[in-house]
Design an enzyme around this catalytic site. Structure first.
Site, PDB file in Angstrom:
ATOM      1  CE  LYS A  85       4.405   8.179  -0.194  1.00  0.00           C
ATOM      2  NZ  LYS A  85       4.323   7.334   0.993  1.00  0.00           N
ATOM      3  CB  SER A 136       5.757   4.602   2.953  1.00  0.00           C
ATOM      4  OG  SER A 136       5.525   4.860   1.590  1.00  0.00           O
TER       5      SER A 136
END
Length: 623
Positions: free
Chosen positions: A192, A392
């Site tokens: 991430k 996401s």
């Protein structure tokens, strides 16, 4: 005296009301005049001109009227479904003698979007419709579209410049340390990398590994798509050692392009216009290089989408944000209301969710997901169609799907969550300020952006992020029928392209929006796959702004920059967007499921507020 003041207030109120009425009448007159001007009696013979003076996007942002009235620069955006419908309609329209691509100011698009438009152009060319492309200079995205043309033209003083995906990004760690800002980062997922600019001064090895794999796959897809569409183009030397090739031609890039089959003809716009006139008709006596044209906006308006259908199409485009917002952003309240109202007002039998989003607020993503689940509760089959980007939070809202369609170049995955809370206790110390007070619990005054967070708050937020990540994994596990442990392996915030995502079972099939609509109709056992778009209609002011912006673009004949200037402009836009992302990151939703690095692979135009921020920074540092 009170009587005088009351009378004066009444007069002022009447004056304001009259001014408001006058302004409404004025804008109504402008709207009527523009509508009358843009409503042609009929579409005549000629060349359909696709002058892409901006990016191709899933859903254009709404142009505020205040931006035009204030003279603010407004960029044009082209809706993907309109572009595809225009090209596919023109393919069998005898009035359209040719399709002309004007790519001088093309603002780019996501790889999957480029692939869809290129495929539509190839269908037209294969059907015998001449497709002619022109640009002063071609870069990666523009050349992918041009490769579908039957003739590629270029200005003799222009050239090609293929950079491929990738490049540097901004890291803010050094700056925020100097300013004394303490960025409290809470995250799950080693890939991430959206938070890395706030915690590092360079890219981590994990992020570099993931980016190399992603960019390499996208670059291979670009090379294969161009080579297949235009076999005679000798790409290898331009991708391997372009400097050597250019120096062998004494710096004449356009002649080197011609010699290696990248372009067919060199000529200015007048010469190109004469060539188009040979195909589409024209009159050299009127204006040199003039040819009969079919206006893109008029052609789209003459071929509208159906207004009624049994298959509802809900668009989730742009950053997912809390509250309400206009087109170009996927606001949780706005999108969910559109779906709820659509379920009540329309006799829908199936739902297609078109996703083109990097994600954003977890709260807003969940609100949208719950609205989609309501459609499932009512018995509607749900099909997700992923556009250029569904990562996401964009994947979070896709989890209710019965089946997921994507393109080989769709950017998806990025299953992970993070949060950022900035505090300024060190900044205050630099200027001699401090904070103090009475606390009754460990969470009194928290999150304290001036005095800093407490260890208790940090543990709570991190635990909440980890819980949110587990929820994400569980939703994907149930939707894709995969063990949670397996989803965690392919999650961790890592981004995948559609081809690999299909192998990982994150998507089911390759196909575009039409394929998804057909699948939804099939699952609902409908004979007719007519779709109705569940979207907010532009308001009166927005319609006027859109008409003015469109008219301004049609009248713009300014010369385009050369390849290097164009690339430099693209980098400025990218940095402006990065600064805007940083500002929104520090001031938006604290808990986010968002893929910021994905956005850099798409359109290059920055928002107006981001451009203003970039200009302010440039002015401050004296550039």
């Amino acid at each position: 005296m009170k009587l005088v003041r009351g009378a004066w207030k009444l007069l002022v109120g009447i004056k304001d009301a009259l001014v408001l009425v006058a302004m409404l009448l004025f804008f109504a007159a402008i709207f009527a005049a523009l509508n009358a001007r843009q409503r042609p009696a009929a579409i005549g013979d000629g060349a359909l001109v696709l002058k892409f003076d901006g990016p191709i996007v899933e859903q254009p942002e709404e142009v505020p009227l205040t931006a035009l009235v204030s003279g603010q620069q407004v960029g044009r955006q082209y809706r993907l479904r309109d572009v595809l419908r225009a090209i596919d309609t023109a393919r069998t329209d005898d009035r359209v003698k040719a399709i002309v691509l004007d790519l001088d100011r093309f603002g780019g698009a996501y790889p999957a979007v480029l692939g869809e438009v290129q495929a539509a152009l190839l269908r037209a060319r294969t059907a015998g419709k001449p497709v002619l492309a022109y640009a002063t200079a071609y870069t990666d995205g523009g050349y992918r579209l041009a490769s579908a043309a039957s003739e590629i033209w270029m200005d003799p003083l222009g050239g090609t410049f293929f950079a491929g995906p990738g490049g540097n990004q901004l890291f803010y760690k050094g700056l925020i340390d100097k300013l004394g800002v303490n960025a409290h980062v809470y995250r799950v997922g080693k890939f991430k990398s959206a938070v890395e600019p706030y915690t590092r001064t360079d890219q981590s090895s994990e992020a570099r590994e993931a980016s190399q794999a992603l960019y390499g796959t996208l670059f291979d897809q670009w090379r294969e798509a161009v080579s297949t569409a235009r076999p005679k183009a000798q790409l290898a030397p331009w991708l391997g050692n372009p400097a050597q090739l250019v120096t062998q031609m004494q710096g004449d890039v356009s002649r080197a392009n011609l010699a290696t089959g990248l372009v067919d003809k060199l000529g200015d716009r007048v010469a190109f216009g004469r060539r188009v006139a040979q195909v589409a008709g024209g009159d050299d006596k009127k204006v040199a290089g003039w040819f009969k044209t079919i206006n893109y906006n008029a052609y789209v308006a003459a071929n509208p989408l159906p207004k009624k259908g049994k298959v509802g199409v809900l668009t989730i485009a742009g950053e997912i944000v809390d509250g309400e917002a206009g087109p170009g952003k996927a606001a949780g309240d706005t999108v969910s209301k559109l779906l709820y109202n659509g379920l009540v007002d329309n006799d829908l039998k199936a739902l297609v969710v078109r996703v083109d989003s990097p994600g954003g607020s977890v709260l807003a993503s969940e609100k949208i997901r719950l609205a989609i689940m309501e459609a499932k509760r009512r018995g509607l089959p749900v099909v997700v169609s992923m556009g250029g980007l569904a990562a996401s939070g964009g994947y979070w809202v896709s989890t209710p799907a019965d089946v997921i369609f994507a393109e080989p170049g769709t950017i998806t995955g990025s299953i992970g969550i993070f949060g950022i809370i900035p505090t300024f206790e060190n900044t205050l110390k630099k200027i001699g300020l401090s904070t103090d007070g009475v606390k009754t619990t460990p969470l009194s005054g928290q999150p304290d952006v001036l005095g800093g967070t407490t260890p208790e708050l940090d543990r709570i937020v991190q635990a909440g992020i980890e819980h949110g990540y587990l929820q994400f994994l569980t939703r994907v596990s149930q939707s894709r029928k995969l063990p949670v442990e397996r989803v965690n392996e392919i999650g961790q915030g890592r981004v995948w392209v559609g081809g690999i995502a299909q192998q990982l079972k994150l998507v089911d099939r390759f196909g575009g929006l039409d394929d998804a609509i057909a699948e939804a109709a099939k699952r609902a056992k409908l004979d007719d796959a007519q779709a109705v778009w569940l979207e907010k209609k532009p308001g009166f002011a927005a319609q006027i702004a859109q008409q003015l912006a469109s008219q301004e673009d049609d009248d713009d004949d300014a010369s385009a920059p050369d390849a290097l200037s164009r690339l430099a402009w693209q980098r400025q836009q990218a940095f402006a967007s990065a600064l805007g992302d940083a500002k929104r990151m520090l001031g938006g939703a604290a808990v986010r499921a968002q893929c910021l690095e994905c956005v850099g692979l798409g359109p290059v135009a920055a928002r107006a507020e981001d451009r203003n921020l970039w200009q302010l920074v440039v002015a401050r540092i004296g550039l």
